[in-house]
Each structure stands twice: as C-alpha cells, then as structure tokens.
Scaffold this motif. Structure first.
Motif, PDB file in Angstrom:
ATOM      1  N   TRP A 107       0.851  -1.199   0.000  1.00 12.25           N
ATOM      2  CA  TRP A 107       0.000   0.000   0.000  1.00 12.25           C
ATOM      3  C   TRP A 107       0.883   1.245   0.000  1.00 12.25           C
ATOM      4  O   TRP A 107       1.875   1.326   0.713  1.00 12.25           O
ATOM      5  N   GLY A 108       0.479   2.234  -0.759  1.00 11.99           N
ATOM      6  CA  GLY A 108       1.266   3.462  -0.878  1.00 11.99           C
ATOM      7  C   GLY A 108       1.411   3.803  -2.340  1.00 11.99           C
ATOM      8  O   GLY A 108       1.572   2.907  -3.160  1.00 11.99           O
ATOM      9  N   VAL A 123       7.320   1.417   6.359  1.00  5.48           N
ATOM     10  CA  VAL A 123       7.208   2.040   5.038  1.00  5.48           C
ATOM     11  C   VAL A 123       8.585   2.119   4.388  1.00  5.48           C
ATOM     12  O   VAL A 123       9.532   2.588   5.021  1.00  5.48           O
ATOM     13  N   ALA A 124       8.703   1.675   3.149  1.00  6.71           N
ATOM     14  CA  ALA A 124       9.952   1.844   2.401  1.00  6.71           C
ATOM     15  C   ALA A 124       9.599   2.309   0.997  1.00  6.71           C
ATOM     16  O   ALA A 124       8.728   1.722   0.347  1.00  6.71           O
ATOM     17  N   GLY A 125      10.252   3.373   0.557  1.00  7.21           N
ATOM     18  CA  GLY A 125       9.940   3.927  -0.763  1.00  7.21           C
ATOM     19  C   GLY A 125       8.507   4.425  -0.849  1.00  7.21           C
ATOM     20  O   GLY A 125       7.938   4.515  -1.931  1.00  7.21           O
ATOM     21  N   ILE A 170       5.915   2.881   0.349  1.00  9.14           N
ATOM     22  CA  ILE A 170       5.007   1.733   0.240  1.00  9.14           C
ATOM     23  C   ILE A 170       5.143   0.888   1.499  1.00  9.14           C
ATOM     24  O   ILE A 170       6.251   0.711   2.014  1.00  9.14           O
ATOM     25  N   SER A 171       4.038   0.353   1.977  1.00 11.18           N
ATOM     26  CA  SER A 171       4.077  -0.446   3.202  1.00 11.18           C
ATOM     27  C   SER A 171       4.897  -1.714   2.998  1.00 11.18           C
ATOM     28  O   SER A 171       4.888  -2.309   1.927  1.00 11.18           O
ATOM     29  N   GLY A 203      15.838  -1.537   3.409  1.00 14.44           N
ATOM     30  CA  GLY A 203      15.819  -0.083   3.547  1.00 14.44           C
ATOM     31  C   GLY A 203      15.558   0.631   2.238  1.00 14.44           C
ATOM     32  O   GLY A 203      15.240   1.810   2.221  1.00 14.44           O
ATOM     33  N   HIS A 204      15.720  -0.078   1.133  1.00 16.44           N
ATOM     34  CA  HIS A 204      15.358   0.487  -0.163  1.00 16.44           C
ATOM     35  C   HIS A 204      13.941   0.044  -0.527  1.00 16.44           C
ATOM     36  O   HIS A 204      13.306  -0.718   0.193  1.00 16.44           O
ATOM     37  N   ALA A 205      13.496   0.508  -1.680  1.00 19.29           N
ATOM     38  CA  ALA A 205      12.135   0.209  -2.098  1.00 19.29           C
ATOM     39  C   ALA A 205      12.053  -1.084  -2.910  1.00 19.29           C
ATOM     40  O   ALA A 205      11.013  -1.382  -3.491  1.00 19.29           O
ATOM     41  N   THR A 210       9.312  -3.496  -1.616  1.00 22.69           N
ATOM     42  CA  THR A 210       7.954  -2.933  -1.648  1.00 22.69           C
ATOM     43  C   THR A 210       7.461  -2.710  -3.078  1.00 22.69           C
ATOM     44  O   THR A 210       6.278  -2.903  -3.364  1.00 22.69           O
ATOM     45  N   TYR A 211       8.352  -2.317  -3.986  1.00 14.72           N
ATOM     46  CA  TYR A 211       7.916  -2.168  -5.380  1.00 14.72           C
ATOM     47  C   TYR A 211       7.493  -3.530  -5.943  1.00 14.72           C
ATOM     48  O   TYR A 211       6.504  -3.632  -6.656  1.00 14.72           O
ATOM     49  N   LYS A 222       4.145  -4.438  -4.490  1.00 13.55           N
ATOM     50  CA  LYS A 222       3.048  -3.644  -5.035  1.00 13.55           C
ATOM     51  C   LYS A 222       2.772  -3.985  -6.496  1.00 13.55           C
ATOM     52  O   LYS A 222       1.635  -4.228  -6.885  1.00 13.55           O
ATOM     53  N   SER A 274      12.348   4.649  -7.933  1.00 13.86           N
ATOM     54  CA  SER A 274      12.497   5.091  -6.542  1.00 13.86           C
ATOM     55  C   SER A 274      13.860   5.723  -6.280  1.00 13.86           C
ATOM     56  O   SER A 274      14.153   6.127  -5.158  1.00 13.86           O
ATOM     57  N   LYS A 305      12.297  10.934   7.201  1.00 14.27           N
ATOM     58  CA  LYS A 305      11.520  10.210   8.210  1.00 14.27           C
ATOM     59  C   LYS A 305      10.818  11.113   9.209  1.00 14.27           C
ATOM     60  O   LYS A 305      10.075  10.626  10.072  1.00 14.27           O
TER      61      LYS A 305
END
Lengths: 362, 362, 362, 362
Positions: free
Chosen positions: A222-223, A286-288, A290-291, B110-112, B115-116, B119, B131, B245
């Motif tokens: 999510w995000g 949250v990272a980037g 996005i959850s 710690g990077h996206a 999460t990418y 998603k 990102s 943050k």
C-alpha cells in the motif's frame, strides 16, 4: 482557496463551525455493502468527546451522530453502505451564549484568529469558528467508517509523552491505554501525569504531548509513489490536526542520528510464506513510500494549547496593542484529545491507500 | 494507484527511471508572462548534482536541462512562460553498464526493492529505477520555476545536524552555507563534519542529517484550511522526499515539551503598518494552517542511506535467505544532497498556496 | 488556471506546442504488467497522421513515438508497464520556417488566437501553438495504452456524416471503414464524399462532419455517479477535442423527439446468464450514468475548420480592422482526422472508469 | 468509485437519497465576503420545485433550504460567506409511505435500477434513491451561490422544443419565459404545448425537450485548456443532469452541416474598447475552450421520462421476465423541470472558471 476534503478515493469533506447549528461530514467513495449503523460510529466520538474528566475542556456536548444518507437495508436486512455519499451530522447543543466581544476584537496569539482575518477579511470568532478543534469530531466519525473498509487492520494510538515526561517502554501495556484519562500505556507514567496535568489545569497553564500510532495488519504494497506515498500522506493527515507541529514515521528524527548499520531493517524468509520477516522496524513499516507489511508507526507532536490564563501581548483588529487571556473552558493538554483523531486519520489514510492500490494493481 | 503529480494549482508531474533514457517533469498551472530560460533552472540542478566532491555519490551526470514547451518569445523579446505546460527533460548519460544481477535477485533492505515488487509484481531494478533519488532532480527543476512565481519570497535551506552533531546557533552565518560541501551555516561544524562524513565514506558507513528550511517574505494569509493547510502541505512535500523520516514546523517536537506560556508568540502593533510584529516564532510562521507573515520554517530528518558496505541479511525474490552489501558509488550522507530538494519543495508549496489564495480571495 | 491532465485514475498529461521541439504525454496510473512496446502505439498515430492523402492537411510528420519511461523487461522478457509514469514523446520535424508575421499580428476568427491572447496576454502563434490539433496526437498515444488496460472492450469510430451528407444505415459495413480515406462505413457515401471533400479542398472551403463511436464489451456497472457519470465523462472527453461543438449519447437529440414508449429499452432475461438482453439501445449503453452492458455509443459533431481561403474580417492585436485568409496547408474536413482521436478518448474514459469501478467495488 | 463532487475551485458535493431523511450540498471554495442568506437561495429552489402545476410531478415538497455553515455576520452586519464550507440542507418531508415492493423486485427500464444493482450489488429503491432527480435540487442551491460569485454574468435558460415542436425565433421574448409553466420564450409555442403536454400527461405518456441556456456578461479569457475547456466543462455539467442525452455549444450539430464560410464569426474593432465586436456567434462564445466575450450558449436534450403508464418488458432482480408500468406521481416532460438545473450548472461552471482564471492569470 479553501480545501475541506481529505483523501483521494476514500474521501471526506467536513463542514461546520464551533458555534453554528451543526457540524458534519460527507464521506464519498466508500465501498458498498459494508454494515454501518450509528452505534458503529458513536463510540469513537464518545472517546474524543470533551468534558468527560477534569483533564479536558468542560464543554458538554453529547456529540450524537446522525446518518443522513448512504446506507440502506441490505439483502440481509442489515443497514449497509450503498456506495453513495454517507452524510453524518452532529448538532451543536452547547453553544453557550457567552460574551465574545473580547475575542471578536483582539487576536488570541497562537490561535488562527489573526490568520483567518488576514486571509478572509473577517471571521466567525465564536469559539474559534471553523478553526476550532470541534471540527475534528467529524474526522473521528469518518475514521470510524474508514476502519470498516480495512477490517483486517488494527489501529492503536496512545500518548507517549506529556510535558516532556515520557513513558518507559519497559512498562508498555496496551491494556492500560483505556484505563486512564490520558490514553497512556504506562500505568506509572499515567500516575505522574495526573499531577502534572492537574497542576497545569489549576494554574491555567498548558502542556504539549506526543502521541504515537501503530497500525498492524497492513499488507505490503500500500502506498502510491511518488507524490502520494504512504508516509507522506500520513504526514499530511497528521500535520493537519489542530495543534500538531511535528510528525515522524518509524524512528523519525532519531533515525537521523543513527548510522546506516544501526538503522537497517534486515529481512529473513518468513515462516509462513506470507512475506519476509523483518528483524527490526526502524522504518515504521514504510519503504519507498510503500508499506512493508510491518506495523506502520508514526509519532505526532502536539503543542501546548495557546489558551492560557497568563495574559499575552497581542493586538486588536484595528492594530492597537492589548493583552488577552483565556477565560472559561480550557484544555490543559489538547494532545490528550488528539489521540482518537490521530487514530481516525491513520484509518482514513490506510483505507484510501487500500482503494488506490486495488484500483491500480487489482 | 500511482501518483506522480504534486500540487493543486501550481502542479508538476515527474516521470523517468534512474537508468532509463531520460527523466522529466511537466509543470502545469504556471502563470503566463514569467521570464524563464534554461539558465534560470540549471544552477539549481547543478547545486543538487552528485559527483561534485567526495562527500556525495560519484555518479557523474551533467544534468543538462532542456525546456521542451511552455515558453515563447514575449512582446519584449524575452522567453516567457505562456501559461501552457512547461516540459523539462534531462537525458541520462551516466547509465554505466553495471552488473545488476545481484540487485535484480535480492532485495536491498531499507530500499524500495521489496515494496515495489510487493506492489507492482516486478520492478526496474537498475539503480533503484523509479524510486531512485535521481527523480528529485526534477523536483529541483520544478522548484526553480516555482521561485519565479513568488519572486518576493526568499528560501534558504541548510544542514543543521549530521550524524547527531548539531550546528551551534551562535555560529550561524548564512553566508557560510555555500562555502562548504555540506550547506552548513556554521563554519566550525562544517570543519568537524569534514572528518565525520569522510570517515563514514571510507568505512562504507552512512550518516543521517537534519535540514532546516526558512522562507521569508511570505505574506500573512497563505494556506488552505482545513485539509490543505500550509504546514500540512509542507509535511506532505517534505516527507515525500527520499530518505526523509520526520518533519517539524517551527519548534516541532520541542514545542511538545514547552508550556503554553513558553510557546506563545505574542503580537505587537507593527512599525510599518504592514502587519503585526511578533516577538517570537515558535509556530514557524503558521497558525491555523495559514501563514502569519513571519518566516515559515521547517526541519526535515534524513535517515542514513541504507546503501552500506556492511553486509545486511536479506532475502531473494524467491524467498531464500542471503546477504547484500552496496558496491560502487555511494552517498555517505544523502541528507546533504537533500538540501536543494527541500528548498525546491518549499518553493513549490508556497507558489501553489499563493495561487490558491489568489483564486479564492482575489 | 491551466489543466492539461485528463482522467481520474488512468490519467494523462500532455505538453507541447505545434512548432516547439517536441510534443509529449505522461500517462499515470496505468496498471503494471501490461505488455507495451512502441509498435503497439505507432499504428494508432499513423492512423491519425496528416499528409497521407489529399483530403487531409499536407503537413508531413513521421510522428514517431518514443517510450521514455514506465516500461521494463518483465519476468517473461517482454517489455511491460511497471506501474510508474509512462512518458511518450514525438519530436516535431516538419516545423517549416514559414512566415508567421501575419498570424502573429492578426487574429484568425474561429481559432484560439484571440482567446489565448485575452487569457494569457500573449501566445505562441506558430501553427496554433498549444491549441493546434497536433496536440491530439498525444491523446491518440494515450488512448493506445488505455486500450491495453481494457482488452475485452472493442472500440470503433467512423464518420457518419460529412457536409450534411449522411451514410445510409442500410449500407453500413464495418469492414468498409478502413477502405476509404474518410473512415466511412458506407461505400456509396464514401464515393460521394470523394467529390464533396475534393471540391471543398479545391475551392479552399471546408466542411463539418459527424463521427460516431461504439464500444462493445463494456460490462454493466462502469460509471461513477453523480458527477463522474460515464456519459458525462464522455461528453467532457469529446467536447474537449478541437473543433467539436456537440456530443450525443445514444439517440441524443433525437431522443428529445420521441415519446417515452418509443424511447424505451425493454429488458428480457439473458440467454446466457451474463445479464439481461435489451431489445433496444436508445440509451447508448448508459443508464443513470452507469453502463448497462449494451454497446456504449456516442456521436460527435465537428465544425468545418475556420481555415479557409475566403478572406474573413478580423482585427489585429492592436485593434485595427483587417482581413485574414488561410494560406498553405489546409484540412478541408478536420472531422476526418478526428476519428482516431474520438476512439482514443473513448478508450481513455473507459479505462479510467474500469479502474474507478475496481477501486470502489472490488 | 463514487464521485459526488463537481468543480475544481468552486466545488460542491451533494449527498442524500430521494426518500432518506434529507438531501444536502457542501460548497467549498466560495470566496469570502459575499452576502448570502436563505432567501437568496430559496427562489431558485422554488422554481425547480415540483407540484406547482399539472405539468410536473405532484410530489409536494416545500424544499425549504437551511444554511448550516459558512456564513457569519460581516463587519456591516449582513450575513456573509466566510470562505469556509457552506453546508445547505433540505429535509425530505413528502416521503409518502408508498408500497415499493414492485420496484424493489423489478427493474424499471430506462431508470438506473438495473445499473445501480449491477455496480453496487444492491440499491435504495425508494423513489430512485440516489439517482432520483430530487438530487438536482442541491445543484440548484449550489448554482444560486455560484451566481453570487459572478455577479456581472446573467444566465437565462428556456425550453426551445418539447416533443419535437420548436419555438419560432421570430416570437422569442425573454419576458415570456416566466409567464408559462414551460419556461417557454414563445407565447404561441407555450399555448400549443399546453395541449401537447397535457395530452401526454393524461395518456400516461411522456415527451422529450430541448433546453437552451445563454450566459451574457462573460468576459473573454475564461476556460482552462486543454482538458478543462469551458465548453468541455459545460458538456460534463449538462450531460450529468438526469435524463440528458445531448449537449451542443453554439450551433452544435448544425455547425457540422455548414461550410467554413457560413460558420465564420468575423471580428471587428469594438466600439467601446472593451474587446472586438463579433458579427456572428456560431461558436457559442467559446474558441479554443476559452470564452470570447460573446454570450456563452448551449443546448441540452432531455429524453422523455421512462416512467410511463404503458407496461414495458423487464426482468426482476432474480432474472425472471415481467412487465412494469409507472403508478402514481409522474412527470410528463422532465425537461421542463430541467431548466433551473441547466441554469445552475452553467452558473457553477462559470464561477469555477472565473476562479481558475484568477488563480493563473491574476
């Protein structure tokens, strides 16, 4: 330009002044088929309601919410959302016929009196008008609906600091939060705060507070990067609450004092196949933008209310020097009453992001 | 849902990946008739550009901006904005043909990365793809245009803390900010940071930073309550910057530790009839979400970059445990490069709020 | 205020002037994982491209589209959308160094020359600048992507009337549409139009046209009442196309001449369980702003282009009376070139509504 | 996704169902300082109100509007807008306890019954629920406020065709419009329509209508190209009105049958220096999506209501064949009641565009 709507897809619009006939909210974009009745909203309003103990303002409002649209008897006989706008209203009943001549004339420093006049040319000065914290009741109502949109998410906010006195993480007990008037998870801190806040109340002073909010059950994904990131939307939501001056996600400012090694959130294969296990959560879930699937956490700083008994230098509408001091009802620590509002805004942002995610990613 | 547009009326949309052919921004809503040429934008990009000293990543990009639309020769022969969208583009030239097989397979904590994938199902893993902080170059470009929309406002950001080492307010000298690679207004702190950051760089570690931003010349009355308050929009803008943050307005979290008396911003009649004089600015120039006429101030916390030489536990795309460590180009303190981005976002929010104010209040 | 973005969730922003270096579009909100390459977009641009026969303007542009962002090699090796913004660009190559001194000075009636000056104070007068129909190339590009978002929907537009001469429904043959330069489904009408349009071209006159568009495969349930109804969004999309003066859904204005009995769309149980069978479709596939499952149909009226050889009275920028007549390249019937644009906008609206529906209703 | 908000800067959100406790609208973005009282809104609602003669439905509603927020006593003692949201509400009083069991079970063809069920899974079937034309009362209320934002603009709508019988332009007399129950500017046509509409009413049939709307006093320069053009926004606004199937700007579809010479709007130097004089207005006051300074004109086609006494084939919710016919209250020509709604939407679009223009162009 006036912007009284929050959210992208789960979206609410509030209206109303502190001392007008009523305040309300229209929620648009709520999915259909969700069981919703007034008694699903009322408890959240009751939690925010002032006048329940000596630590909050003595304004007495039943804050009885009415649902005016957007629900109908579903096929199962239960009242359910229909997918059309949900209109909620609370009538203002405690608009005591107070003398507003002083506040009509002079600006209360720290309040929005001067800035509303500077922007709009004049203002409804009764009880703060539109800028009153009373408006946040409708955020709480919207948040109660938002929670129903994301039933697998659990949201808990609590006070972690009042007047600079912090809770001790060792004493953290979620079950304590509702056992004291401060939403404090540390029974010992709550004891200390009794005196701290009462002293402030008696002396007509006020105290700031820090509220933390944790959402569990948020899945990874999510995000909406780049400009509707989950953390940025939370910052928008929280900084928009009356009296808030700071927002942190995860470790926040403390993260700026860590090294990359200290701040890492290492990942391991998850036990249950539902995603990785993280061995830390400095990032606050949250990272980037996005959850990550970890708990989403944020901290919110409330300033001490500017309504104090000590006279403060100010000016009148026509530019003359004067002094003003608060009379009557008074909140020694507005942060306490912010707790249900913080929860509501967390719920709203997450419900909105869930819908955004579903729209793009199916 | 993807949201790559920032702003309400002064509004920009960025596009592009770190290692694609180009990155760009489309600015919509800019007033017509403003003198704008490439050399009005380029200096801001040069300030953000990496590879200029040993304290930032060694990626070498000329970051040469091109204006592709939205300006035309005005009646006076100068290139001026026409009121149509301004398209700016930077071609990516330093997309070195690096081996991405490791980062394609494993997630950098710690990077996206994770999460990418969570998603969208997959991602452009080259250099962080979308990102990457490279995208912030286009925010800087948009911010350069935003400044021209509010020519009476002066915006200055600087680093006030690196790795927990703060500047001393006594040493504050705005003229120093551009004299060192850290945007540090305290010459003594800058000296200390030379060693601090260089040590982090050599050891492959990383440090966090706090950036402060001050805007002067903002008149009273900008800000769109209740849900597009000036402070809330700043929080949205700042928290959306890579690695940020925490965000504070005015005294921020410190305000939560003050009493109402200590936190007051008293007002006196102004000398010059242009508005009140305030004798303090704990509020950071915003009350009720609307500017007071005092300097608008905010603080932004950058985490230490997660790209470090120390191996960190992680998992691969297929869920296997592994370790990852950063190779090659590396930013020991990403907060430093955030300074021009913070300035740009302040400019964008203020330009947007000016237009919003003009729309509603004439 | 300038608004160069179309759509709510599937959303595109165009930029560029007729005679600037390039034109482009940024598509945001596209779902990830969709196979997309330049050769999936180019055929639609080729269909819109001018200069392909004597019935359209002789401007020669290859209109070669480039994808600058938003796609990456998917797990299967195919280029797929990543969920990030898709930036498309076409370089302008046929900006012939024409003499613009006349059009710079005098307003062409029926064009946007006067109104752009009235709004913005000055304008890019070269080839119509931003108001040129050249901009519609980018809508066609966006529409090509939109079609991929709703692969089960088939969209076909055609010319049903030129210069007042209508097709005969008896002769309707969808296979004919691509057999003539007019997108005409009636071979006999196409023959008549050859002479009609050629006569207009030779005499320097121009003709209007009506374009019909039909989308099949749209399920019941798309459309966002009350203010983003499917039919209203189509009206917005179509009326925004250059030279369009009227939009009808289903029977349109003819429905205003029917009785309730004549205009009814009776329903019967569907054969196949996928929904009701309708025995008529006066409504054009929309009821209450939501698709019924029948074909979605609309008609769009294009005025004759205002660029004609006959001199027309007008004024100069400084208010002096003069005359103007079109020289050089000329479109005798701009409606013809509108056909691919109408299809593109239908695709865009439907893709957007699909995402909106999925967001709210799962 | 549900969209119940109209407008960009002057923006209103409606809520409420035909047979719920109330309907309402929240207007956001209204400039401050405008004198506004209930009696400035009520006359417009009275004009739209049903049950005033035998040509409209006999539903009896006082439609008494209440202002719940957004106004306050100005410095001059008058109630004035404060710049905060204006909440208006009408309580539903004529929700007669009718038997809805038939309409709950079977779909009325031509109504939104089937499509709401297809979209949302179930619906409030009482009186059409959210899709009832009753919702348009709130558009009329919002339009009454919009008019105050653009006091120099005069907006007049009238019926120019009922059941295919058109007014004769020779007989046009604006003073007649309010002299008959049809808003007809041609006294002779009004006479003919008496019988025409009464016959339809008696036989339980229904008729369509065409409504024209003219706004004078709109200066050149309003309209936000490319995707919020004045004409496109009008199309969105008008096509979104219940029962509307077509929208034309200026000559509309007729323009498609003219040559470029016939359709030209030549310009001459203005007598008074306020802009050019146009010698024709085929364009309806809009060029390139921006107002020309001539009257802004549009035509709107209303279908005959689908509520007729003749039984129409349909299906029940569970897919069984049945027939349905309207009982009870009935509007023989809904277009008549659309006239005040068309005016209101014209006012809203123009007020919104004025604010947009002011934002960007000062």
């Amino acid at each position: 330009m006036s912007f009284n709507t929050f959210g992208h897809l789960f979206r609410f619009t509030t209206w109303g002044e502190s001392h007008g006939p009523a305040i309300g909210v229209v929620i648009d974009g709520c999915p259909p088929g969700i069981a919703l009745a007034q008694d699903g909203i009322q408890p959240f309003l009751d939690a925010r309601r002032p006048g329940q103990n000596k630590f909050t303002t003595q304004r007495q409002e039943p804050d009885q919410v009415k649902i005016l649209s957007g629900v109908f008897e579903g096929p199962d006989g239960q009242q359910r959302t229909t997918g059309t706008p949900i209109s909620l209203m609370i009538e203002n009943v405690d608009q005591r016929s107070k003398d507003y001549s002083e506040v009509a004339k002079a600006y209360r420093p720290g309040h929005a009196d001067y800035t509303y006049d500077a922007k709009y040319g004049f203002r409804d000065y009764r009880g703060g008008g539109r800028s009153s914290a009373r408006e946040t009741a409708m955020r709480v109502a919207a948040g109660a609906v938002a929670r129903l949109v994301i039933p697998d998410v659990t949201i808990t906010a609590y006070t972690c600091e009042i007047g600079g006195d912090r809770i001790d993480p060792v004493n953290f007990d979620a079950a304590e939060i509702r056992n004291n008037p401060f939403w404090c998870p540390d029974a010992k801190a709550a004891e200390r705060w009794e005196k701290l806040v009462d002293d402030a109340r008696k002396s007509g002073s006020s105290l700031g507070a820090v509220v933390e909010c944790v959402a569990t059950g948020v899945p990874a994904g999510w995000g909406a990067p780049i400009y509707a990131k989950l953390d940025a939307e939370l910052a928008l939501a929280m900084m928009g609450i009356n009296a808030v001056k700071g927002v942190e996600i995860g470790d926040g400012f403390d993260a700026a004092r860590l090294t990359g090694e200290q701040n890492a959130d290492p990942m391991r294969p998850g036990d249950d196949g539902t995603g990785p296990d993280f061995t830390a959560n400095h990032a606050g879930g949250v990272a980037g933008g996005i959850s990550t699937g970890q708990p989403v956490t944020c901290k919110v700083a409330f300033k001490p209310t500017s309504s104090i008994l000590t006279p403060v230098e100010t000016i009148t509408r026509d530019g003359t020097a004067t002094e003003i001091r608060t009379k009557g009802r008074h909140d020694p620590c507005v942060g306490i009453r912010g707790v249900p509002v913080v929860e509501a805004m967390m719920a709203t942002v997450l419900a909105d992001q869930m819908l955004l995610h579903r729209a793009q990613c199916g």
